[in-house]
Design an enzyme around this catalytic site. Structure first.
Site, PDB file in Angstrom:
ATOM      1  N   GLY A  12     -26.887  22.937 -37.291  1.00 10.73           N
ATOM      2  CA  GLY A  12     -26.335  24.367 -36.676  1.00 10.73           C
ATOM      3  C   GLY A  12     -26.346  25.423 -37.782  1.00 10.73           C
ATOM      4  N   SER A  13     -27.500  25.741 -38.591  1.00 12.69           N
ATOM      5  CA  SER A  13     -28.178  26.877 -39.452  1.00 12.69           C
ATOM      6  C   SER A  13     -27.484  28.595 -38.662  1.00 12.69           C
ATOM      7  CB  SER A  13     -29.196  26.475 -40.216  1.00 12.69           C
ATOM      8  OG  SER A  13     -30.311  25.921 -39.671  1.00 12.69           O
ATOM      9  N   ASN A  14     -28.196  27.967 -37.339  1.00 15.05           N
ATOM     10  CA  ASN A  14     -28.941  28.807 -36.187  1.00 15.05           C
ATOM     11  C   ASN A  14     -27.317  29.298 -36.056  1.00 15.05           C
ATOM     12  OD1 ASN A  14     -31.639  30.409 -35.978  1.00 15.05           O
ATOM     13  ND2 ASN A  14     -31.689  27.955 -36.065  1.00 15.05           N
ATOM     14  N   ARG A  58     -22.383  12.051 -23.326  1.00 19.06           N
ATOM     15  CA  ARG A  58     -23.243  11.904 -22.512  1.00 19.06           C
ATOM     16  C   ARG A  58     -22.402  11.715 -20.977  1.00 19.06           C
ATOM     17  NH1 ARG A  58     -29.083  11.040 -22.180  1.00 19.06           N
ATOM     18  NH2 ARG A  58     -29.094  11.291 -23.626  1.00 19.06           N
ATOM     19  N   ILE A  88     -30.440  20.697 -19.598  1.00 20.62           N
ATOM     20  CA  ILE A  88     -29.092  20.919 -19.531  1.00 20.62           C
ATOM     21  C   ILE A  88     -29.090  20.346 -17.579  1.00 20.62           C
ATOM     22  CG2 ILE A  88     -28.329  23.242 -18.893  1.00 20.62           C
ATOM     23  CD1 ILE A  88     -28.322  22.504 -21.624  1.00 20.62           C
ATOM     24  N   ASN A 102     -32.544  30.003 -24.495  1.00 18.34           N
ATOM     25  CA  ASN A 102     -32.286  28.852 -25.365  1.00 18.34           C
ATOM     26  C   ASN A 102     -33.506  29.114 -26.492  1.00 18.34           C
ATOM     27  OD1 ASN A 102     -32.916  26.016 -26.809  1.00 18.34           O
ATOM     28  ND2 ASN A 102     -35.343  25.714 -25.367  1.00 18.34           N
ATOM     29  N   HIS A 104     -36.631  28.152 -28.673  1.00 18.38           N
ATOM     30  CA  HIS A 104     -37.961  27.025 -29.019  1.00 18.38           C
ATOM     31  C   HIS A 104     -38.459  26.810 -30.744  1.00 18.38           C
ATOM     32  CE1 HIS A 104     -39.819  23.676 -28.279  1.00 18.38           C
ATOM     33  NE2 HIS A 104     -41.400  23.725 -28.752  1.00 18.38           N
TER      34      HIS A 104
HETATM   35  C1  GAR Z   1     -34.316  25.141 -34.755  1.00 18.26           C
HETATM   36  O1  GAR Z   1     -35.253  25.407 -35.363  1.00 18.26           O
HETATM   37  C2  GAR Z   1     -34.438  25.327 -32.762  1.00 18.26           C
HETATM   38  O2  GAR Z   1     -35.463  26.260 -32.794  1.00 18.26           O
HETATM   39  C3  GAR Z   1     -35.123  23.928 -33.245  1.00 18.26           C
HETATM   40  O3  GAR Z   1     -34.258  22.444 -33.704  1.00 18.26           O
HETATM   41  C4  GAR Z   1     -33.806  23.839 -34.922  1.00 18.26           C
HETATM   42  C5  GAR Z   1     -32.049  24.041 -35.203  1.00 18.26           C
HETATM   43  O4  GAR Z   1     -31.519  23.899 -36.767  1.00 18.26           O
HETATM   44  N1  GAR Z   1     -34.747  23.236 -31.298  1.00 18.26           N
HETATM   45  C6  GAR Z   1     -35.206  23.273 -30.749  1.00 18.26           C
HETATM   46  O5  GAR Z   1     -36.306  22.133 -31.671  1.00 18.26           O
HETATM   47  C7  GAR Z   1     -35.438  23.024 -29.371  1.00 18.26           C
HETATM   48  N2  GAR Z   1     -36.454  22.227 -29.255  1.00 18.26           N
HETATM   49  P1  GAR Z   1     -30.682  24.011 -37.557  1.00 18.26           P
HETATM   50  O6  GAR Z   1     -29.510  23.001 -36.344  1.00 18.26           O
HETATM   51  O7  GAR Z   1     -30.160  24.129 -38.465  1.00 18.26           O
HETATM   52  O8  GAR Z   1     -30.316  25.353 -36.349  1.00 18.26           O
END
Ligand code: GAR
Length: 208
Positions: A12-14, A58, A88, A102, A104
């Site tokens: 969850g850093s994003n 789930r 989803i 999303n 990616h």
């Molecule tokens: C991110 O890099 C995101 O782009 C990727 O997971 C990571 C989550 O990082 N998403 C995917 O790969 C989706 N297919 P975070 O939990 O530190 O935000």
């Protein structure tokens, strides 16, 4: 007021970066963060940042209207998948057309699809000796990573870069661009769409 609901599966850093970005914007609320992992680090971040975090399993996601009902109560203007790894379900896609986005961690259509997430993507980029990678922000449709592309940013990759170094470069792009793109989408959604039927040119403008 605009509401954002975030979905995440792991660190969850994003999510944290997006929460910080909107912290001082009084017209945007992070209405909630939903996760499919009971022990996901993103829930600790939510606690720390005083944002509602909610775990679902789930069955709730795929076999009930539970998440749809929660979303209805949160009234999102935008649903943001920030490291969310489950597909989803179609009932959510139908109820929120062009409202689910999303991120990616690669330049789609390369390195997308089932099983392509996180370091699996960066490992494939390295194995294929790519000289660049990046991020793709796109709308979500019924297929993994195939919805219309909203934004892409690129970064160079050297053959010496480890998977972790590639991940770091990609995360840097995500932190810089994802909140900005979300903000732009929210602003676009707030601009009034005037349907032709609402315009009465004989009276010189829009009907009141
Ligand atoms: C991110 O890099 C995101 O782009 C990727 O997971 C990571 C989550 O990082 N998403 C995917 O790969 C989706 N297919 P975070 O939990 O530190 O935000």
């Amino acid at each position: 007021m605009k509401n954002i609901v975030l979905f995440a599966s792991g660190s969850g850093s994003n999510v944290e970066n997006i929460i910080h970005h909107f912290h001082d914007k009084p017209n945007v609320t992070i209405a909630g963060v939903l996760t499919n992992k009971r022990d996901a680090k993103v829930l600790d971040r939510c606690n720390k940042l005083k944002v509602n975090g909610l775990y679902f399993n789930r069955t709730a996601f795929y076999d009930t209207n539970c998440i749809l009902n929660i979303l209805k109560s949160l009234q999102p203007d935008l649903i943001v998948l920030a490291g969310f790894l489950w597909k989803i379900p179609s009932n959510l896609i139908k109820n929120y057309p062009n409202k689910i986005v999303n991120i990616h961690p690669a330049l789609l259509p390369k390195y997308g699809g089932k099983g392509m997430y996180g370091n699996h993507v960066h490992q494939a980029v390295k194995d294929n000796m790519e000289t660049e990678t990046g991020i793709t922000i796109h709308y979500v449709n019924k297929n993994y990573d195939e919805g219309a592309i909203i934004h892409q940013s690129r970064t160079e990759v050297s053959s010496k870069d480890s998977v972790e170094e590639i991940a770091k470069k990609v995360h840097a792009l995500e932190y810089k661009h994802f909140p900005e793109v979300i903000e732009k989408l929210l602003n676009e959604k707030s601009s009034p769409n005037i349907a032709l039927g609402d315009v009465d040119l004989s009276q010189g403008g829009v009907k009141q």
